[in-house]
Design a protein around this motif. Structure first.
Motif, PDB file in Angstrom:
ATOM      1  N   UNK A  95      17.881  45.409  22.343  1.00 37.80           N
ATOM      2  CA  UNK A  95      17.719  45.268  23.791  1.00 37.80           C
ATOM      3  C   UNK A  95      16.262  44.883  24.012  1.00 37.80           C
ATOM      4  N   UNK A  96      16.034  43.697  24.580  1.00 40.55           N
ATOM      5  CA  UNK A  96      14.672  43.172  24.666  1.00 40.55           C
ATOM      6  C   UNK A  96      14.047  43.340  26.038  1.00 40.55           C
ATOM      7  N   UNK A  97      14.867  43.552  27.059  1.00 41.74           N
ATOM      8  CA  UNK A  97      14.293  43.673  28.395  1.00 41.74           C
ATOM      9  C   UNK A  97      15.288  44.391  29.322  1.00 41.74           C
ATOM     10  N   UNK A  98      14.837  45.454  30.004  1.00 42.67           N
ATOM     11  CA  UNK A  98      13.526  46.094  29.869  1.00 42.67           C
ATOM     12  C   UNK A  98      13.530  47.112  28.738  1.00 42.67           C
ATOM     13  N   UNK A  99      12.408  47.270  28.082  1.00 46.81           N
ATOM     14  CA  UNK A  99      12.275  48.273  27.023  1.00 46.81           C
ATOM     15  C   UNK A  99      12.985  47.847  25.753  1.00 46.81           C
ATOM     16  N   UNK A 100      12.247  47.399  24.735  1.00 49.00           N
ATOM     17  CA  UNK A 100      12.866  46.905  23.501  1.00 49.00           C
ATOM     18  C   UNK A 100      13.291  48.065  22.623  1.00 49.00           C
TER      19      UNK A 100
END
Length: 300
Positions: free
Chosen positions: A178-183
């Motif tokens: 999950x790169x956006x928001x919070x990787x």
């Protein structure tokens, strides 16, 4: 004939027999080779023969890695003529015929990988052909992966993210983030019906965001993306509070309107009562003013 002469004849016979028995030998200098897709590779095949090469016959075959039970012919040299297989036309050729059976394969493809056999005949030396084998691996970067999602994106539901790659040697490794928001990295399923998939249960608003699938091997990395948006129902308590506030506001407006109507009604009544009192006073005054005159006339 003396003993020395007999010894010489026997030695020549032995040498001739040995030479005849070992007349045709095939040597493959490499047992395995690797090439990157699109590059050129030379497949080596050397042979030794004591007979003129006028009837030389060389056949290269391939048992593909995808279907080893169905070998195909790659290229043939027979009595001076070269014949290429349809799938190799323009991509394969001998490099040193008739002195060497080496071939070069250019514009290599993943389908070219497999077990190659070099078969050499040179009549009338021996009935059994010389055979050499080698294994060819064709390395390829990952193809562009395909990302999909399936499931219930309402809050509390379950969503499965899947990622598939058609091509890549060695087999690409799949990774979900999950790169956006919070990787954050997500654990993936490496076996079963959906390898390379990840399941997210009990989704919420925090689950929404951009997800990336990475397919990676030693030749490169390719990515695809999924934008997940979880539908969250409105909070009932906040909705109730809004309804109460709206009701109170409307009640205040109605009370103000009612007070205004009452005030206007009372003001109208006060105006009418004042007008009636003035009329009564005027009538009384008129009666007092005209009475003496009437009385005066009566005595004349």
């Amino acid at each position: 004939m003396g003993s020395s002469g007999r010894w010489m004849v026997w030695t020549l016979c032995v040498c001739f027999t040995a030479l005849q028995n070992a007349a045709l030998r095939v040597t493959v200098r490499e047992s395995s080779l690797q090439v990157v897709q699109g590059d050129v590779v030379v497949l080596p095949c050397s042979f030794f023969t004591s007979t003129p090469l006028s009837r030389l016959n060389v056949i290269w075959t391939l048992a593909p890695s995808s279907s080893p039970e169905s070998p195909i012919q790659v290229i043939t040299y027979d009595h001076g003529q070269v014949i290429e297989a349809p799938s190799f036309i323009g991509r394969v050729g001998f490099t040193g015929i008739p002195w060497s059976a080496d071939i070069a394969v250019n514009d290599t493809r993943v389908a070219d990988a497999g077990t190659y056999r070099c078969v050499v005949n040179n009549p009338p030396e021996t009935a059994d052909p010389g055979i050499g084998e080698l294994e060819l691996s064709v390395l390829a970067p990952p193809s562009l992966p395909v990302c999909q999602w399936d499931g219930d994106i309402a809050a509390g539901g379950s969503v499965t993210l899947s990622c598939s790659v058609v091509e890549g040697v060695p087999r690409p490794q799949i990774r979900w983030d999950k790169v956006n928001p919070g990787e954050i990295a997500l654990p993936i399923n490496v076996e079963g019906d959906l390898p390379g998939s990840v399941q997210i249960v009990n989704v919420s608003s925090e689950t929404s965001g951009l997800y990336r699938c990475s397919a990676k091997n030693l030749l490169g990395t390719e990515n695809c993306y999924v934008n997940l948006s979880v539908h969250t129902p409105p909070d009932r308590s906040s909705g109730l509070l809004q309804a109460v506030l709206i009701t109170l506001s409307m009640s205040s407006v109605l009370v103000a309107l009612l007070a205004l109507v009452l005030w206007l009604h009372r003001t109208g009544q006060d105006g009418r009562e004042g007008g009636e009192e003035e009329g009564e006073e005027e009538e009384c005054y008129n009666e007092i003013r005209y009475t003496p005159s009437l009385m005066k006339r009566s005595f004349v």
